[in-house]
Design an enzyme around this catalytic site. Sequence first.
Site, short mmCIF file in Angstrom:
data_model
loop_
_atom_site.label_atom_id
_atom_site.label_comp_id
_atom_site.label_asym_id
_atom_site.label_seq_id
_atom_site.Cartn_x
_atom_site.Cartn_y
_atom_site.Cartn_z
CD1 TRP A 20 0.33 0.52 3.36
CD2 TRP A 20 -0.28 -1.61 3.14
NE1 TRP A 20 0.79 -0.13 4.46
CE2 TRP A 20 0.42 -1.46 4.36
CE3 TRP A 20 -0.76 -2.87 2.79
CZ2 TRP A 20 0.64 -2.53 5.23
CZ3 TRP A 20 -0.54 -3.93 3.65
CH2 TRP A 20 0.15 -3.76 4.86
NE ARG A 21 4.63 2.41 4.74
CZ ARG A 21 5.41 2.22 5.78
NH1 ARG A 21 6.64 1.75 5.61
NH2 ARG A 21 5.00 2.52 7.00
CD GLU A 33 -3.37 3.90 7.57
OE1 GLU A 33 -3.54 3.60 8.78
OE2 GLU A 33 -2.26 4.13 7.08
CB THR A 39 -4.31 -5.80 12.66
OG1 THR A 39 -5.62 -6.18 13.10
CG2 THR A 39 -3.64 -7.02 12.05
#
Length: 352
Positions: A20-21, A33, A39
């Site tokens: 996700w980066r 997110e 988690t």
Amino acid sequence: MYFSEKIINWYKKNGRKLPWRETKNPYYILVSEFMLQQTKVSLKTIKCYLNFIKKFPNLKKLAQAEEKDVLKEWEGLGYYTRAIHLHFFAKKLKNKPIDFFPKKYKDLIQYKGIGPYTGAAIASICFNEVIPAIDGNAYRVFSRYIGIYHDITLSVSNNKFRIYISKMIDHNFPGLFNQAIMDLGSILCTPKKAKCFLCPVKRSCFSFKNGTVYKFPVKNNRKKKPILGRFFYYIFICNYHKKLCLNKRLSKDIWKGLYDFPLIESKKKLTENEIRENVWKKFQLIYNNVIYQIRHKLTHQILSIQFLNCEITQNFSKNIFLEKFIFIPYGKICEYPFPSPILLFLKHEKMI
């Protein structure tokens, strides 16, 4: 400037490589997110994220999905309310223009499931809003670096931390800054065995200079919530058409929205006779034996679970006790989302 420049440069070289980066797509960031609330980053989380994005590549697809299918893709991550809130967010936006997405922190936090941290992370990473994302890592990094003695368990501390961090955040790259703090706290400035000598800002760190690293963050001892013991007795039955009886959990309890079996719950362990009596009284079924048992630990609960093999009597068609449940073919089991103990049982019985 010294602080933000140092940690961002460190992050560019040492930050975790996460899928996700690799994007600024707000939907992808939103999903990540939500998954990372309560988690930790793990291979399991990454796999679930990639599968979820593949199944629901955009907000429209997610909004069109059935809740059952959304929860199925979330299966194994726990805290399923997050998935329900994410699904709700998508449905709220389904009538908006296709490229619409709330861009401001103040707008994002209006939606269920998007709290101050998640809202700030999305707003800063995707839309470059200058706002600090404060999670446990940020509390730890900044309380140690500055020497902040505010008790982080108190809600008023959040505003105080926000004031301090707002003066230090990088105004050109707020998203990078927030991600750098997150990784600094996860990789170096850890709760135990902190790797201070590798820290890019150790020379100006209050705790490093004063030997007080493990005194921060300050958490005054609060009464721990008592551990609740619950006894679950699951009724495993199938009708004459070889269909399995399932229950959808709807109450405001654990696993809301997931599927399990008809249940007898008790505050104490039941004897064989008590089990037999309860099974007959509540479901008009014949109890045979226990076929599987497990202890399942939740945050403040310990569940002692037994799976009971039961038979349907000949007057099944008149059994009003089973009318509120659903019966599905064995071959459809994999389409339904189950909590971990049910999955373990199904695997034990070689049904999935």
